[in-house]
Design a protein around this motif. Sequence first.
Motif, mmCIF file in Angstrom:
data_model
loop_
_atom_site.group_PDB
_atom_site.id
_atom_site.type_symbol
_atom_site.label_atom_id
_atom_site.label_comp_id
_atom_site.label_asym_id
_atom_site.label_seq_id
_atom_site.Cartn_x
_atom_site.Cartn_y
_atom_site.Cartn_z
ATOM 1 N N ILE A 155 55.435 28.748 -28.352
ATOM 2 C CA ILE A 155 55.562 27.324 -28.655
ATOM 3 C C ILE A 155 54.890 26.533 -27.533
ATOM 4 O O ILE A 155 54.385 27.105 -26.568
ATOM 5 C CB ILE A 155 57.030 26.909 -28.828
ATOM 6 N N THR A 156 54.900 25.223 -27.641
ATOM 7 C CA THR A 156 54.303 24.389 -26.600
ATOM 8 C C THR A 156 55.082 24.521 -25.297
ATOM 9 O O THR A 156 54.514 24.723 -24.225
ATOM 10 C CB THR A 156 54.265 22.918 -27.048
ATOM 11 N N GLY A 157 56.394 24.405 -25.389
ATOM 12 C CA GLY A 157 57.253 24.620 -24.234
ATOM 13 C C GLY A 157 57.203 23.495 -23.214
ATOM 14 O O GLY A 157 56.739 22.382 -23.489
ATOM 15 N N SER A 158 57.672 23.799 -22.003
ATOM 16 C CA SER A 158 57.741 22.800 -20.941
ATOM 17 C C SER A 158 57.480 23.472 -19.602
ATOM 18 O O SER A 158 57.645 24.690 -19.454
ATOM 19 C CB SER A 158 59.113 22.123 -20.929
ATOM 20 N N ASN A 159 57.094 22.670 -18.630
ATOM 21 C CA ASN A 159 56.757 23.206 -17.316
ATOM 22 C C ASN A 159 58.003 23.559 -16.510
ATOM 23 O O ASN A 159 59.011 22.844 -16.555
ATOM 24 C CB ASN A 159 55.927 22.195 -16.525
ATOM 25 N N SER A 160 57.903 24.659 -15.778
ATOM 26 C CA SER A 160 58.894 25.002 -14.760
ATOM 27 C C SER A 160 58.234 24.739 -13.413
ATOM 28 O O SER A 160 57.384 25.511 -12.964
ATOM 29 C CB SER A 160 59.320 26.469 -14.877
ATOM 30 N N THR A 161 58.611 23.637 -12.768
ATOM 31 C CA THR A 161 57.954 23.263 -11.512
ATOM 32 C C THR A 161 58.281 24.245 -10.396
ATOM 33 O O THR A 161 57.473 24.420 -9.481
ATOM 34 C CB THR A 161 58.380 21.847 -11.103
ATOM 35 N N ARG A 162 59.433 24.887 -10.453
ATOM 36 C CA ARG A 162 59.788 25.850 -9.397
ATOM 37 C C ARG A 162 58.783 26.995 -9.342
ATOM 38 O O ARG A 162 58.391 27.451 -8.273
ATOM 39 C CB ARG A 162 61.203 26.391 -9.636
ATOM 40 N N HIS A 163 58.358 27.464 -10.517
ATOM 41 C CA HIS A 163 57.478 28.634 -10.571
ATOM 42 C C HIS A 163 56.023 28.256 -10.842
ATOM 43 O O HIS A 163 55.153 29.122 -10.807
ATOM 44 C CB HIS A 163 57.955 29.586 -11.670
ATOM 45 N N ARG A 164 55.793 26.983 -11.165
ATOM 46 C CA ARG A 164 54.477 26.520 -11.584
ATOM 47 C C ARG A 164 53.948 27.366 -12.755
ATOM 48 O O ARG A 164 52.846 27.912 -12.741
ATOM 49 C CB ARG A 164 53.480 26.510 -10.413
ATOM 50 N N VAL A 165 54.813 27.470 -13.776
ATOM 51 C CA VAL A 165 54.437 28.117 -15.036
ATOM 52 C C VAL A 165 54.867 27.209 -16.179
ATOM 53 O O VAL A 165 55.718 26.328 -15.999
ATOM 54 C CB VAL A 165 55.095 29.509 -15.210
ATOM 55 N N ARG A 166 54.295 27.436 -17.326
ATOM 56 C CA ARG A 166 54.730 26.715 -18.528
ATOM 57 C C ARG A 166 55.535 27.678 -19.381
ATOM 58 O O ARG A 166 55.021 28.693 -19.866
ATOM 59 C CB ARG A 166 53.537 26.165 -19.315
ATOM 60 N N ASN A 167 56.804 27.347 -19.561
ATOM 61 C CA ASN A 167 57.688 28.194 -20.357
ATOM 62 C C ASN A 167 57.443 27.921 -21.837
ATOM 63 O O ASN A 167 57.985 26.983 -22.410
ATOM 64 C CB ASN A 167 59.147 27.916 -20.003
ATOM 65 N N ASN A 168 56.610 28.753 -22.450
ATOM 66 C CA ASN A 168 56.312 28.613 -23.877
ATOM 67 C C ASN A 168 56.970 29.712 -24.700
ATOM 68 O O ASN A 168 56.515 30.039 -25.807
ATOM 69 C CB ASN A 168 54.797 28.590 -24.116
ATOM 70 N N LEU A 169 58.029 30.303 -24.154
ATOM 71 C CA LEU A 169 58.783 31.313 -24.898
ATOM 72 C C LEU A 169 59.409 30.687 -26.138
ATOM 73 O O LEU A 169 59.968 29.585 -26.074
ATOM 74 C CB LEU A 169 59.882 31.906 -24.017
ATOM 75 N N PRO A 170 59.372 31.363 -27.281
ATOM 76 C CA PRO A 170 59.894 30.792 -28.529
ATOM 77 C C PRO A 170 61.394 31.011 -28.696
ATOM 78 O O PRO A 170 61.851 31.544 -29.710
ATOM 79 C CB PRO A 170 59.097 31.542 -29.595
ATOM 80 N N GLY A 171 62.171 30.624 -27.720
ATOM 81 C CA GLY A 171 63.606 30.803 -27.812
ATOM 82 C C GLY A 171 64.251 30.567 -26.462
ATOM 83 O O GLY A 171 63.629 30.043 -25.529
ATOM 84 N N THR A 172 65.505 30.966 -26.362
ATOM 85 C CA THR A 172 66.252 30.836 -25.123
ATOM 86 C C THR A 172 66.626 32.224 -24.626
ATOM 87 O O THR A 172 66.415 33.225 -25.319
ATOM 88 C CB THR A 172 67.543 30.022 -25.345
ATOM 89 N N ALA A 173 67.215 32.274 -23.431
ATOM 90 C CA ALA A 173 67.639 33.565 -22.892
ATOM 91 C C ALA A 173 68.767 34.174 -23.711
ATOM 92 O O ALA A 173 69.086 35.361 -23.563
ATOM 93 C CB ALA A 173 68.079 33.400 -21.435
ATOM 94 N N GLN A 174 69.384 33.399 -24.596
ATOM 95 C CA GLN A 174 70.438 33.915 -25.467
ATOM 96 C C GLN A 174 69.875 34.587 -26.719
ATOM 97 O O GLN A 174 70.503 35.464 -27.299
ATOM 98 C CB GLN A 174 71.388 32.782 -25.887
ATOM 99 N N PHE A 175 68.674 34.167 -27.139
ATOM 100 C CA PHE A 175 68.086 34.719 -28.371
ATOM 101 C C PHE A 175 66.613 34.352 -28.396
ATOM 102 O O PHE A 175 66.266 33.167 -28.486
ATOM 103 C CB PHE A 175 68.789 34.138 -29.603
ATOM 104 N N CYS A 176 65.757 35.337 -28.281
ATOM 105 C CA CYS A 176 64.311 35.059 -28.238
ATOM 106 C C CYS A 176 63.524 36.214 -28.842
ATOM 107 O O CYS A 176 62.968 37.050 -28.119
ATOM 108 C CB CYS A 176 63.864 34.794 -26.802
ATOM 109 N N PRO A 177 63.462 36.321 -30.174
ATOM 110 C CA PRO A 177 62.606 37.332 -30.800
ATOM 111 C C PRO A 177 61.140 37.027 -30.495
ATOM 112 O O PRO A 177 60.753 35.871 -30.318
ATOM 113 C CB PRO A 177 62.900 37.173 -32.296
#
Length: 532
Positions: A155-177
């Motif tokens: 997905i488009t996702g959002s930036n994680s400034t701590r790691h300087r990455v864009r979190n484009n994972l299609p889900g959460t840590a609870q459920f992410c196929p």
Amino acid sequence: MTCSLQIRYSEAVTVFHDRWLPEQAIPVGYATLIEAYKLSVPLPRKLAAIGPRHKVYEADGWQILTPRHQPANTLGAHLTFALRYEGLDLLVLKALFRATGPEPIADIVRMAPTGSYARRIWFLYEWLLQEQLDLPDATTGTYALVVDPEQQWAITGSNSTRHRVRNNLPGTAQFCPMVFRTQTLNAFVHRNLAAQASRLIANVPADLLARTAAFLLLKDSRSSFEIEGEAPPQDRIQRWGQVIGEAGRRSITLHELLRLQRIVIGDARFVQLGLRSEGGFVGEHDRNTGTPIPDHISARHQDLKELMEGLIAFERVATPELDPVIAAACLAFGFVYIHPFEDGNGRLHRYLIHHVLAAGGFNPPGIVFPVSAVILDRIDEYRRTLESYSRRLLPLIQWTETERGNVEVLNETADFYRFVDATPQAEFLFSCVARTVDIDLPTETAFLAGYDAFKKHVSVLIDMPDRLIDLLFRFLRQNDGMLSKRARENEFANLTLTEASRIEAIYQEILPQIGGTSARTNEISDRGPDEP
């Protein structure tokens, strides 16, 4: 410094964990990490190895690369190789991070603080384990995508400034196929089946389209029960059809799923409604001892609340951005693997397919793709698709039999249901949707148009009630366009020879429109006499 791995396979092998390689090669990436840390996870569907020749190819579940691709024998090198060439396997990564502990991962970042792979690994550790490493926030480095969109859907996702990455994972840590991009899926997406379906019905008269929609809806509802081996009364089939017709109008919440379960079950005197309060499995019992023989073991009941929260969050966050069929496969198959309820899971699983397709505007307004009917026609392939993941889990789940003939899971299994590789399920579902667009929708509209033409011509020839025209049509369908001797001597004894011959000729003229299969003949009888 990152520690060296003590791996078993430092030489070329022909078999790895009972999986044959296409030639002698050295397992690398996830294969090496699984072996080195003795991870109790299902093997990824595709593994990587270094072959002896300068030839890159894929075969038998292996990606064979050349000697120049071989990583150094370190945790960081194999992790980087996995992310670069094998994509994200969140289940393996989480198990690995638990096995390594924080310091080896922190070392990887300290050695390459601006490296994109190091920052992705760092982010994934903290995201999966919900634990922060002893590292200061990154201050330099171009923002890197966590998921490589050329390898897997994101997905488009959002930036994680701590790691300087864009979190484009299609889900959460609870459920992410996750779903890998394959030639099959790319071809399906390129076809734009939604637009094709809209073009198919663009010039269909409104009344004919409404009747087509009503038939396809009823057909899907009936098929969904048949898949479960049930033959409920017609009113129950119609009620569930009405529910399917409303799919996509309400967001998925636990309350909504519970409402749907009550409708599915109907008589709940012998079924516990709501989330399970004990274990669950799909399978049989030994005929002599009553011992469970599982084909699939469901998520532990202690994990259901968190898993369902993750599934609901996925529907809210990821499905609006993903291709609707990809999203439907992730949500629906993820749900059925969790199997949160004592009963009704299968039909709700297929309802979720309709929900995502409708909510994403995939089907034309008012039209329900009869996915369940296609699944019923391809039931063996459907079961193989379900089992493609379930059977990989079974050897890893420790369980014991309960007094009630159920299963009690003894080990931690929640992550097995959080991080499904749903690629085969997405390919199967896309093939089902394609069949509805290529065959079912045009066949049904053509059938009804042909029926209307038959009815119109017969009405001009002879004054006959709609009920008898319907019966006449079915007799002709069942007897290759000819009126049987029985029909001529009983229901239609009053027809003259000339009239009977002309009616048979009319049927033969419209036969190309209605198709040659006789299956539709029986389905027409489920309607009222005025509703073919």
